[in-house]
Design a protein around this motif. Structure first.
Motif, PDB file in Angstrom:
ATOM      1  N   THR A 115      -3.800  -5.587  -9.814  1.00 25.46           N
ATOM      2  CA  THR A 115      -3.297  -6.708  -9.139  1.00 25.46           C
ATOM      3  C   THR A 115      -3.738  -6.558  -7.527  1.00 25.46           C
ATOM      4  OG1 THR A 115      -1.256  -5.113  -8.315  1.00 25.46           O
ATOM      5  CG2 THR A 115      -1.222  -5.936 -10.341  1.00 25.46           C
ATOM      6  N   GLY A 116      -4.433  -5.817  -7.260  1.00 23.45           N
ATOM      7  CA  GLY A 116      -4.927  -5.898  -5.676  1.00 23.45           C
ATOM      8  C   GLY A 116      -3.876  -5.642  -4.773  1.00 23.45           C
TER       9      GLY A 116
ATOM     10  N   GLY B 276      -7.082  -5.836   0.518  1.00 26.63           N
ATOM     11  CA  GLY B 276      -7.830  -5.572  -0.627  1.00 26.63           C
ATOM     12  C   GLY B 276      -8.420  -4.312  -0.436  1.00 26.63           C
ATOM     13  N   GLU B 277      -9.218  -4.387   0.431  1.00 31.91           N
ATOM     14  CA  GLU B 277      -9.956  -3.084   0.715  1.00 31.91           C
ATOM     15  C   GLU B 277      -9.090  -1.918   1.018  1.00 31.91           C
ATOM     16  OE1 GLU B 277     -14.162  -4.837   2.611  1.00 31.91           O
ATOM     17  OE2 GLU B 277     -12.405  -4.278   3.965  1.00 31.91           O
ATOM     18  N   ALA B 278      -8.125  -1.966   1.824  1.00 27.03           N
ATOM     19  CA  ALA B 278      -7.099  -0.884   2.108  1.00 27.03           C
ATOM     20  C   ALA B 278      -6.411  -0.632   0.913  1.00 27.03           C
ATOM     21  CB  ALA B 278      -6.021  -1.396   3.182  1.00 27.03           C
ATOM     22  N   VAL B 279      -6.127  -1.585  -0.051  1.00 23.22           N
ATOM     23  CA  VAL B 279      -5.278  -1.062  -1.410  1.00 23.22           C
ATOM     24  C   VAL B 279      -6.307  -0.166  -1.983  1.00 23.22           C
ATOM     25  CG1 VAL B 279      -4.481  -2.038  -3.474  1.00 23.22           C
ATOM     26  CG2 VAL B 279      -3.791  -3.023  -1.276  1.00 23.22           C
ATOM     27  N   ALA B 280      -7.349  -0.559  -2.457  1.00 16.21           N
ATOM     28  CA  ALA B 280      -8.431  -0.065  -2.906  1.00 16.21           C
ATOM     29  C   ALA B 280      -9.003   1.624  -2.558  1.00 16.21           C
ATOM     30  CB  ALA B 280      -9.870  -0.748  -3.255  1.00 16.21           C
TER      31      ALA B 280
ATOM     32  N   ILE C 241       0.729  -1.090   0.019  1.00 14.77           N
ATOM     33  CA  ILE C 241       0.005  -0.040   0.083  1.00 14.77           C
ATOM     34  C   ILE C 241       0.913   1.134  -0.192  1.00 14.77           C
ATOM     35  CG2 ILE C 241      -1.774   1.172   1.175  1.00 14.77           C
ATOM     36  CD1 ILE C 241      -2.452  -1.425   2.421  1.00 14.77           C
ATOM     37  N   THR C 242       0.951   1.923  -1.117  1.00 15.96           N
ATOM     38  CA  THR C 242       1.783   3.155  -1.160  1.00 15.96           C
ATOM     39  C   THR C 242       1.119   4.374  -1.178  1.00 15.96           C
ATOM     40  OG1 THR C 242       1.526   3.169  -3.561  1.00 15.96           O
ATOM     41  CG2 THR C 242       3.464   1.774  -2.549  1.00 15.96           C
ATOM     42  N   VAL C 243       1.848   5.516  -0.523  1.00 17.52           N
ATOM     43  CA  VAL C 243       1.316   6.762  -0.553  1.00 17.52           C
ATOM     44  C   VAL C 243       2.404   7.569  -1.151  1.00 17.52           C
ATOM     45  CG1 VAL C 243       0.719   8.817   0.795  1.00 17.52           C
ATOM     46  CG2 VAL C 243      -0.340   6.614   1.057  1.00 17.52           C
ATOM     47  N   ASN C 244       2.077   8.591  -1.985  1.00 20.50           N
ATOM     48  CA  ASN C 244       3.125   9.424  -2.497  1.00 20.50           C
ATOM     49  C   ASN C 244       2.918  10.827  -1.868  1.00 20.50           C
ATOM     50  OD1 ASN C 244       4.003   7.592  -4.590  1.00 20.50           O
ATOM     51  ND2 ASN C 244       2.423   8.027  -5.685  1.00 20.50           N
ATOM     52  N   PRO C 245       3.886  11.134  -0.989  1.00 19.18           N
ATOM     53  CA  PRO C 245       3.822  12.559  -0.374  1.00 19.18           C
ATOM     54  C   PRO C 245       3.759  13.732  -1.286  1.00 19.18           C
ATOM     55  CG  PRO C 245       5.559  11.059   0.678  1.00 19.18           C
ATOM     56  CD  PRO C 245       5.105  10.563  -0.679  1.00 19.18           C
ATOM     57  N   LYS C 246       3.178  14.663  -1.087  1.00 22.80           N
ATOM     58  CA  LYS C 246       2.892  15.878  -1.928  1.00 22.80           C
ATOM     59  C   LYS C 246       4.036  16.904  -1.489  1.00 22.80           C
ATOM     60  CE  LYS C 246      -0.336  14.012  -3.892  1.00 22.80           C
ATOM     61  NZ  LYS C 246      -0.611  12.768  -3.129  1.00 22.80           N
ATOM     62  N   ALA C 247       4.728  17.488  -2.436  1.00 17.50           N
ATOM     63  CA  ALA C 247       5.706  18.504  -2.148  1.00 17.50           C
ATOM     64  C   ALA C 247       5.026  19.995  -1.850  1.00 17.50           C
ATOM     65  CB  ALA C 247       6.669  19.018  -3.508  1.00 17.50           C
TER      66      ALA C 247
ATOM     67  N   SER D  82      -2.268   4.707  10.320  1.00 16.55           N
ATOM     68  CA  SER D  82      -3.764   4.488  10.918  1.00 16.55           C
ATOM     69  C   SER D  82      -4.285   3.183  10.192  1.00 16.55           C
ATOM     70  CB  SER D  82      -4.568   5.604  10.411  1.00 16.55           C
ATOM     71  OG  SER D  82      -5.980   5.502  10.621  1.00 16.55           O
ATOM     72  N   VAL D  83      -3.742   3.201   8.576  1.00 22.78           N
ATOM     73  CA  VAL D  83      -4.222   2.027   7.940  1.00 22.78           C
ATOM     74  C   VAL D  83      -3.728   0.875   8.587  1.00 22.78           C
ATOM     75  CG1 VAL D  83      -4.210   1.142   5.512  1.00 22.78           C
ATOM     76  CG2 VAL D  83      -4.273   3.567   5.730  1.00 22.78           C
ATOM     77  N   ARG D  84      -2.602   0.632   8.937  1.00 21.42           N
ATOM     78  CA  ARG D  84      -2.031  -0.426   9.394  1.00 21.42           C
ATOM     79  C   ARG D  84      -2.554  -0.847  10.706  1.00 21.42           C
ATOM     80  NH1 ARG D  84       2.460  -1.852  12.991  1.00 21.42           N
ATOM     81  NH2 ARG D  84       3.630  -3.712  12.422  1.00 21.42           N
ATOM     82  N   SER D  85      -3.083   0.138  11.273  1.00 19.61           N
ATOM     83  CA  SER D  85      -3.761  -0.190  12.573  1.00 19.61           C
ATOM     84  C   SER D  85      -5.047  -0.935  12.432  1.00 19.61           C
ATOM     85  CB  SER D  85      -3.918   0.952  13.759  1.00 19.61           C
ATOM     86  OG  SER D  85      -2.848   1.278  13.994  1.00 19.61           O
TER      87      SER D  85
END
Length: 459
Positions: A333-334, A318-322, A180-186, A305-308
């Protein structure tokens, strides 16, 4: 007969070359016939000569192998036509356009390609049209022959037991990895700094004080084009390109430089080098705004928070990815990584270095989630990710329990190959076959020679 299931790609990887498009290098004559399909001497030997020009090692009996491949192709094409299998002109045009783009990328420009070939792009496409159509017809016919072939667990077991049990392959540890990836915004200030920097590059090019390709080599953050001055061959209809990139590119006239614009990769300027309809050669400079620790920490907090929720079981992976993952491939790819062959089991060597280090340092166990961890992708873009270790195999000899999916895939391919060979055995005698005496020493053509001899006896 060698595997006819893979022959088509093997044949056309090497025969679709500039030598074929530009000139015939052997004295031509008909060396084979299947039904009403002829095979020319140049079809066989141009491939060999081109390999030699590229410095590749050519097997002693390469002419025999290539002749067998072409005979097989012609038989499939002949049957495809009898079965009224269709290939649309639009589909062939798309394949031709893609091939021409490859040639243009290889030689640097459309003009260079035409000069080397001694022909226009249109003429080169027409040279290839029949070849591409036959390849696609053969593929469709092959798929039709094997479309109903399935494999059962018992057949997989029998396939495994027939192997030399004392010489089974050894597999290193493999993992199934989800992310599960997040791209920080500059920050706005750093984005403005990047935009100003690109505007300065644009002014240098337009004033003539600096060449675009030199600036690209010095400053672009796109590793895929840095060494060749930011250059790419693009097509307006290709879905692989970022829409913003295509839209800005095709607004330009030759030599013109675009305003600064934003894509999913960062900020760009583009220079149009040349254009022919939907095809173009462009140069670009990519700059990625710097990400500070503040933005990284904000992304870490979000994924904590997502990991918790994942650990508590209030949300599935799968829900967290979406909901949360910003990786575009995740929706297909889920969130699970896949290799080039579509397999989800990956060796550690197939993972990026940072991911391998994370797995080794955290001692993550199957079913567990890593803490949110900063990383950089292949372009140097920073992100934060949660890694999910879904499964891990230990180093082992091949066995039914650990390698069932792999064995099932191999067993299915063998079953399809046998079905194809049976099909050929039933069909080839019904075709008119002629093979020139130049190939009478080819042991691999024994069956074809038999049918050719039978045809001669009937005459």
């Amino acid at each position: 007969m060698k595997s006819v299931f893979t022959f088509i790609s093997a044949l056309f990887l090497t025969t679709i070359v500039m030598a074929q498009a530009t000139r015939k290098v052997t004295a031509d004559k008909i060396v084979g016939i299947v039904g009403d399909k002829i095979i020319l001497k140049s079809d066989v030997y141009n491939d060999i000569l081109d390999r030699q020009r590229r410095g590749e090692q050519v097997p002693e009996n390469a002419n025999c192998a290539i002749m067998e491949q072409i005979l097989t192709l012609k038989a499939l094409v002949l049957q495809a036509e009898k079965d009224s299998i269709q290939v649309g002109d639009d589909e062939i045009d798309a394949l031709l356009d893609n091939q021409i783009r490859g040639f243009v990328q290889m030689y640097g420009s459309k003009e260079a390609l035409e000069e080397i070939a001694g022909r226009t792009v249109y003429q080169i496409k027409e040279d290839f049209r029949q070849t591409f159509k036959e390849r696609k017809l053969a593929e469709r016919m092959r798929d039709k022959i094997v479309e109903n072939i399935k494999i059962t667990p018992q057949e997989v077991k029998e396939f495994f037991l027939k192997k030399d049990q004392n010489n089974l392959p050894f597999y290193e540890s493999e993992v199934v990895i989800g992310e599960i990836t997040v791209n920080p915004k500059a920050s706005r200030d750093l984005e403005k700094l990047t935009i100003d920097e690109l505007n300065d590059f644009k002014k240098q090019v337009e004033s003539g004080t600096q060449k675009f390709e030199i600036l690209a080599k010095l400053y672009t953050q796109d590793p895929g084009s840095k060494e060749n001055g930011g250059q790419y061959s693009i097509n307006r209809t290709e879905k692989t390109w970022d829409p913003a990139f295509l839209n800005n590119a095709f607004r330009l006239k030759e030599g013109q430089v675009s305003p600064v614009f934003k894509s999913k990769f960062g900020y760009h300027i583009i220079q149009m080098v040349s254009r022919a309809g939907d095809d173009a050669i462009v140069r670009h400079i990519l700059r990625i705004p710097s990400i500070t620790d503040d933005e990284i920490n904000e992304a870490i907090k979000k994924l904590d928070s997502v990991r918790s929720k994942l650990i508590a079981g209030t949300i599935t992976f799968g829900e967290a990815v979406a909901r949360y993952s910003e990786d575009e491939n995740s929706k297909f790819t889920g969130g699970i990584r896949q290799g080039q062959n579509g397999s989800t089991y990956l060796e550690l060597g197939q993972l990026d270095k940072e991911l391998v280090e994370l797995l080794s340092k955290t001692d993550l166990k199957p079913g567990e989630y890593s803490k949110p961890t900063p990383y950089s992708d292949e372009r140097g873009k920073k992100g934060v990710r949660i890694v999910y270790l879904k499964a891990r195999t230990t180093p082992h000899r091949e066995n039914l329990k650990d390698d069932y999916d792999r064995l099932a895939k191999d067993a299915l391919e063998v079953k399809k190959q046998k079905a194809l060979e049976a099909w050929f055995a039933s069909k080839i005698p019904s075709y008119y076959i002629m093979i020139d005496d130049d190939f009478k020493g080819c042991g691999t053509l024994h069956n074809w020679m038999q049918y050719a001899a039978a045809n001669n006896n009937k005459q």
